[in-house]
Design a protein around this motif. Structure first.
Motif, PDB file in Angstrom:
ATOM      1  N   THR A   1      18.985 -48.091 -54.402  1.00 27.96           N
ATOM      2  CA  THR A   1      20.268 -48.420 -53.778  1.00 27.96           C
ATOM      3  C   THR A   1      20.254 -48.294 -52.257  1.00 27.96           C
ATOM      4  OG1 THR A   1      20.969 -46.154 -54.139  1.00 27.96           O
ATOM      5  CG2 THR A   1      21.658 -47.773 -55.783  1.00 27.96           C
ATOM      6  N   GLU A   2      19.283 -47.588 -51.718  1.00 29.39           N
ATOM      7  CA  GLU A   2      19.279 -47.403 -50.256  1.00 29.39           C
ATOM      8  C   GLU A   2      18.069 -48.050 -49.625  1.00 29.39           C
ATOM      9  OE1 GLU A   2      19.952 -43.428 -48.863  1.00 29.39           O
ATOM     10  OE2 GLU A   2      21.447 -43.078 -50.419  1.00 29.39           O
ATOM     11  N   ASP A   3      18.239 -48.449 -48.368  1.00 30.20           N
ATOM     12  CA  ASP A   3      17.134 -49.032 -47.630  1.00 30.20           C
ATOM     13  C   ASP A   3      16.330 -47.928 -46.950  1.00 30.20           C
ATOM     14  OD1 ASP A   3      17.743 -51.579 -48.400  1.00 30.20           O
ATOM     15  OD2 ASP A   3      19.160 -51.887 -46.755  1.00 30.20           O
ATOM     16  N   PRO A   4      15.125 -48.241 -46.499  1.00 27.80           N
ATOM     17  CA  PRO A   4      14.274 -47.208 -45.893  1.00 27.80           C
ATOM     18  C   PRO A   4      14.976 -46.481 -44.743  1.00 27.80           C
ATOM     19  CG  PRO A   4      13.000 -49.179 -46.252  1.00 27.80           C
ATOM     20  CD  PRO A   4      14.425 -49.532 -46.562  1.00 27.80           C
ATOM     21  N   ALA A   5      14.760 -45.174 -44.666  1.00 26.21           N
ATOM     22  CA  ALA A   5      15.315 -44.359 -43.590  1.00 26.21           C
ATOM     23  C   ALA A   5      14.173 -43.568 -42.965  1.00 26.21           C
ATOM     24  CB  ALA A   5      16.370 -43.409 -44.159  1.00 26.21           C
ATOM     25  N   PRO A   6      14.342 -43.087 -41.756  1.00 25.67           N
ATOM     26  CA  PRO A   6      13.275 -42.279 -41.142  1.00 25.67           C
ATOM     27  C   PRO A   6      12.961 -41.071 -42.007  1.00 25.67           C
ATOM     28  CG  PRO A   6      14.974 -42.815 -39.527  1.00 25.67           C
ATOM     29  CD  PRO A   6      15.489 -43.273 -40.850  1.00 25.67           C
ATOM     30  N   PRO A   7      11.716 -40.648 -42.038  1.00 24.01           N
ATOM     31  CA  PRO A   7      11.299 -39.584 -42.957  1.00 24.01           C
ATOM     32  C   PRO A   7      11.917 -38.235 -42.611  1.00 24.01           C
ATOM     33  CG  PRO A   7       9.540 -40.118 -41.425  1.00 24.01           C
ATOM     34  CD  PRO A   7      10.599 -41.153 -41.222  1.00 24.01           C
ATOM     35  N   THR A   8      12.428 -38.104 -41.392  1.00 26.77           N
ATOM     36  CA  THR A   8      12.947 -36.803 -40.966  1.00 26.77           C
ATOM     37  C   THR A   8      14.302 -36.490 -41.577  1.00 26.77           C
ATOM     38  OG1 THR A   8      13.623 -38.001 -38.999  1.00 26.77           O
ATOM     39  CG2 THR A   8      11.708 -36.541 -38.800  1.00 26.77           C
ATOM     40  N   ILE A   9      15.028 -37.531 -42.030  1.00 28.68           N
ATOM     41  CA  ILE A   9      16.319 -37.277 -42.668  1.00 28.68           C
ATOM     42  C   ILE A   9      16.056 -36.962 -44.131  1.00 28.68           C
ATOM     43  CG2 ILE A   9      18.638 -38.168 -43.104  1.00 28.68           C
ATOM     44  CD1 ILE A   9      17.995 -40.315 -40.959  1.00 28.68           C
ATOM     45  N   ALA A  10      16.210 -35.726 -44.499  1.00 24.76           N
ATOM     46  CA  ALA A  10      15.913 -35.330 -45.876  1.00 24.76           C
ATOM     47  C   ALA A  10      16.993 -35.848 -46.820  1.00 24.76           C
ATOM     48  CB  ALA A  10      15.812 -33.812 -45.968  1.00 24.76           C
ATOM     49  N   GLY A  11      16.580 -36.256 -48.028  1.00 22.88           N
ATOM     50  CA  GLY A  11      17.548 -36.675 -49.039  1.00 22.88           C
ATOM     51  C   GLY A  11      18.225 -37.993 -48.738  1.00 22.88           C
ATOM     52  N   ALA A  12      17.617 -38.846 -47.913  1.00 25.38           N
ATOM     53  CA  ALA A  12      18.192 -40.160 -47.658  1.00 25.38           C
ATOM     54  C   ALA A  12      17.083 -41.204 -47.687  1.00 25.38           C
ATOM     55  CB  ALA A  12      18.907 -40.187 -46.308  1.00 25.38           C
ATOM     56  N   GLY A  13      17.477 -42.461 -47.833  1.00 26.19           N
ATOM     57  CA  GLY A  13      16.511 -43.556 -47.794  1.00 26.19           C
ATOM     58  C   GLY A  13      15.973 -43.893 -49.163  1.00 26.19           C
ATOM     59  N   GLY A  14      15.731 -45.210 -49.341  1.00 26.65           N
ATOM     60  CA  GLY A  14      15.150 -45.676 -50.591  1.00 26.65           C
ATOM     61  C   GLY A  14      14.297 -46.881 -50.284  1.00 26.65           C
ATOM     62  N   LEU A  15      14.071 -47.696 -51.292  1.00 22.74           N
ATOM     63  CA  LEU A  15      13.219 -48.872 -51.079  1.00 22.74           C
ATOM     64  C   LEU A  15      13.896 -50.137 -51.622  1.00 22.74           C
ATOM     65  CD1 LEU A  15       9.741 -47.332 -51.937  1.00 22.74           C
ATOM     66  CD2 LEU A  15      10.387 -48.328 -49.745  1.00 22.74           C
ATOM     67  N   ARG A  16      15.236 -50.165 -51.567  1.00 21.79           N
ATOM     68  CA  ARG A  16      15.950 -51.316 -52.108  1.00 21.79           C
ATOM     69  C   ARG A  16      15.448 -52.622 -51.515  1.00 21.79           C
ATOM     70  NH1 ARG A  16      22.082 -53.135 -50.821  1.00 21.79           N
ATOM     71  NH2 ARG A  16      21.286 -52.744 -48.736  1.00 21.79           N
ATOM     72  N   SER A  17      15.371 -52.666 -50.180  1.00 27.13           N
ATOM     73  CA  SER A  17      14.946 -53.905 -49.521  1.00 27.13           C
ATOM     74  C   SER A  17      13.534 -54.295 -49.952  1.00 27.13           C
ATOM     75  CB  SER A  17      15.018 -53.743 -48.010  1.00 27.13           C
ATOM     76  OG  SER A  17      14.210 -52.646 -47.619  1.00 27.13           O
ATOM     77  N   ALA A  18      12.680 -53.272 -50.134  1.00 32.90           N
ATOM     78  CA  ALA A  18      11.297 -53.567 -50.515  1.00 32.90           C
ATOM     79  C   ALA A  18      11.228 -54.164 -51.922  1.00 32.90           C
ATOM     80  CB  ALA A  18      10.447 -52.308 -50.421  1.00 32.90           C
ATOM     81  N   PHE A  19      12.051 -53.622 -52.837  1.00 33.04           N
ATOM     82  CA  PHE A  19      12.077 -54.187 -54.193  1.00 33.04           C
ATOM     83  C   PHE A  19      12.519 -55.642 -54.139  1.00 33.04           C
ATOM     84  CE2 PHE A  19      12.179 -49.785 -55.852  1.00 33.04           C
ATOM     85  CZ  PHE A  19      11.235 -49.920 -56.851  1.00 33.04           C
ATOM     86  N   LEU A  20      13.625 -55.892 -53.399  1.00 32.07           N
ATOM     87  CA  LEU A  20      14.133 -57.262 -53.324  1.00 32.07           C
ATOM     88  C   LEU A  20      13.133 -58.188 -52.649  1.00 32.07           C
ATOM     89  CD1 LEU A  20      17.867 -56.594 -52.471  1.00 32.07           C
ATOM     90  CD2 LEU A  20      16.918 -57.576 -54.568  1.00 32.07           C
ATOM     91  N   GLY A  21      12.531 -57.691 -51.541  1.00 27.47           N
ATOM     92  CA  GLY A  21      11.555 -58.510 -50.808  1.00 27.47           C
ATOM     93  C   GLY A  21      10.377 -58.876 -51.684  1.00 27.47           C
ATOM     94  N   GLN A  22       9.852 -57.867 -52.405  1.00 27.17           N
ATOM     95  CA  GLN A  22       8.710 -58.117 -53.283  1.00 27.17           C
ATOM     96  C   GLN A  22       9.094 -59.124 -54.367  1.00 27.17           C
ATOM     97  OE1 GLN A  22       5.908 -56.137 -52.678  1.00 27.17           O
ATOM     98  NE2 GLN A  22       4.608 -57.195 -54.160  1.00 27.17           N
TER      99      GLN A  22
END
Lengths: 252, 281
Positions: free
Chosen positions: B50-71
């Motif tokens: 459900t979430e798009d990539p976020a910087p690794p420093t923000i804990a507990g946020a970010g996903g790979l939604r865009s990557a799934f759709l792009g692939q």
């Protein structure tokens, strides 16, 4: 009153450089059954497949001579094979139901001819199935896959499919050799019945069958037509010694 | 009965060796699957989808939604290009061109093309569709994937159509059907299950590809599905995340790898079931 629908004139056929038919001459009588008999490899199937130009599907095949139908040589390069094949249908040795429903199998030919109206298709399918003596057995399963029918039913389905195109001639290529005796008998009765509407040319290995159903018989051997005549004469008073030996089972 | 014993011994040795090799292969496969399962299941959660990539420093946020759709988009575009071309190519080899020598040559070249390393295809597409345009782009990625599936689909289609008995074609010809109609409603119909399976297996093959995308559509951290620009890619993301020093990114890479593995497995199972049910049944 016998009338010749077609005549084979001096027909030679070559598979590449192999001469498989040698100067064949014979008539095909209208609304009659003509049997082609002879030992394996004698050229009877080759001759049969000349009539609907099946040989044209493979490269390197060549016809010389003529098969004349209403003054036209159907072996000529100008002949339209699609129209020719809808006038001369063919039933093969093994049943060849298409992978579709019984109805669609029969409707295949009419649909090729752009018959789209449902009622007309329905009528044609029923008529063809009735002609092929299959209607009663399949009328409740028209939408089932044709592969589910028995071998004998499949072969009658193929006959019905051929009839739905309303051909003038049906070519039978050992069409009962893969069937049990009862199915064979049904198809033989059917052939006799169909004579009213079509002309039949049948290749057979089964001498009794030729004697039972056909009006005329031609014996072939090594690509040559040995003897042609009405079936009774061929089986009782043949002119050639070879014919006598073949029909009495002494060779072949 | 000395020679009889000898044959028995030879047989036992051959059998043990073959079984051992099969066991090693299976063991490796299961170790990989188990690893993906263990690490992937541990990190999988809804944010991944459900979430798009976020910087690794923000804990507990970010996903790979865009990557799934792009692939998905890249795979779909590759299938739209590759499947019709492949089926028509296979049709030529099995039908119209079957008596020509060129067909045997194409057939053989397709067999070779199946085993071309995908990175080589990626490099080729880079030279043709990336370098001249000056930017990584989605079309290049789709083209690379399409080139990978093309020979697979050509060969499966050819094989499946060749399995349809000639008698069936002759029967259709004998009704006065032109060749295109014979192919369309008799041959394709008979070979449909096999061709469908070939297409599924081909898609499964490219769904997990990384190498051909590295040089072509590359990757994007943003939600963007414009095929003329770099398109977010799941496999390239897995590659980048897994190699990163951040714990949560590595975890996400495992989770994504798990999802891709499941997808490929599912495609394969559906493919094999179709063949089993329709071709043999």
């Amino acid at each position: 009153m016998n009338m010749d629908l077609m005549t084979v004139d001096n027909l030679d056929f070559y598979y590449g450089s192999h001469r498989a038919l040698k100067a064949v001459n014979m008539p095909v009588v209208k609304n009659a059954i003509t049997s082609l008999i002879g030992p394996s490899g004698c050229g009877k199937t080759t001759l049969l497949r000349c009539f609907n130009r099946m040989h044209d599907l493979y490269p390197g095949n060549r016809y010389e001579g003529a098969i004349t139908m209403r003054g036209v040589n159907i072996l000529s390069k100008q002949e339209d094979l699609i129209s020719l094949r809808s006038r001369l249908g063919m039933v093969f040795q093994k049943p060849t139901p298409f992978p579709m429903s019984v109805f669609d199998n029969i409707a295949y030919g009419p649909r090729l001819r752009k018959v789209k109206n449902k009622n007309i298709l329905q009528e044609r399918v029923e008529k063809a199935l009735r002609q092929a003596a299959l209607w009663d057995e399949v009328k409740d399963r028209l939408n089932d896959n044709a592969a589910g029918l028995s071998g004998g039913q499949q072969q009658r389905l193929v006959i019905a499919r051929t009839l739905a195109v309303e051909p003038e001639v049906i070519l039978f290529d050992e069409s009962t050799s893969a069937l049990d005796p009862i199915s064979t008998q049904k198809i033989e009765e059917l052939m006799v019945e169909l004579k009213k509407d079509v002309t039949i040319l049948a290749v057979t290995h089964n001498m009794q069958q030729a004697a039972r159903v056909s009006d005329f018989t031609a014996l072939m051997y090594l690509g040559e037509l040995i003897e042609y005549g009405d079936t009774k004469t061929i089986f009782t008073r043949p002119k050639h010694k070879m014919t006598e030996e073949y029909v009495s089972g002494h060779f072949g | 009965m000395n020679h009889l014993n000898q044959r028995k011994v030879t047989n036992i040795i051959a059998l043990s060796l073959a079984s051992l090799c099969a066991a090693i292969g299976l063991a490796l496969l299961f170790i990989i699957l188990f690893d993906v399962l263990k690490n992937g299941l541990g990190s999988i959660n809804w944010r991944l989808f459900t979430e798009d990539p976020a910087p690794p420093t923000i804990a507990g946020a970010g996903g790979l939604r865009s990557a799934f759709l792009g692939q998905g988009l890249l795979t779909l575009a590759a299938a739209v290009i590759g499947v019709p071309l492949g089926i028509l190519g296979g049709t030529f080899l099995s039908e119209y061109g079957r008596h020509h020598k060129i067909s045997r040559v194409i057939s053989m070249l397709s067999d070779i093309a199946v085993s071309i390393p995908s990175i080589v295809i990626g490099t080729f597409v880079y030279a043709v569709l990336v370098k001249p345009f000056g930017s990584y782009n989605g079309w290049a990625g789709a083209a690379a994937l399409a080139i990978i599936i093309l020979p697979i689909i050509i060969r499966t289609t050819e094989d499946m159509m060749n399995m349809v008995p000639w008698a069936l074609r002759e029967a259709a010809f004998a009704l006065g059907a032109p060749y295109c109609r014979v192919i369309w409603n008799v041959v394709y119909r008979s070979a449909s299950a096999g061709i469908f399976t070939g297409v599924l297996l081909a898609i499964a093959r490219i769904a997990g590809e990384t190498a051909p995308l590295l040089f072509t559509s590359f990757n994007s951290n943003f939600f963007q599905l414009n095929m003329s620009a770099p398109v977010p890619s799941l496999t390239v993301s897995i590659y980048q995340y897994a190699a990163s020093p951040y714990q949560n990114w590595v975890g996400m890479a495992w989770a994504a790898a798990f999802v891709v593995t499941c997808f490929v497995l599912l495609m394969n199972i559906i493919g094999r079931l179709t063949i089993k049910l329709k071709v043999k049944g």
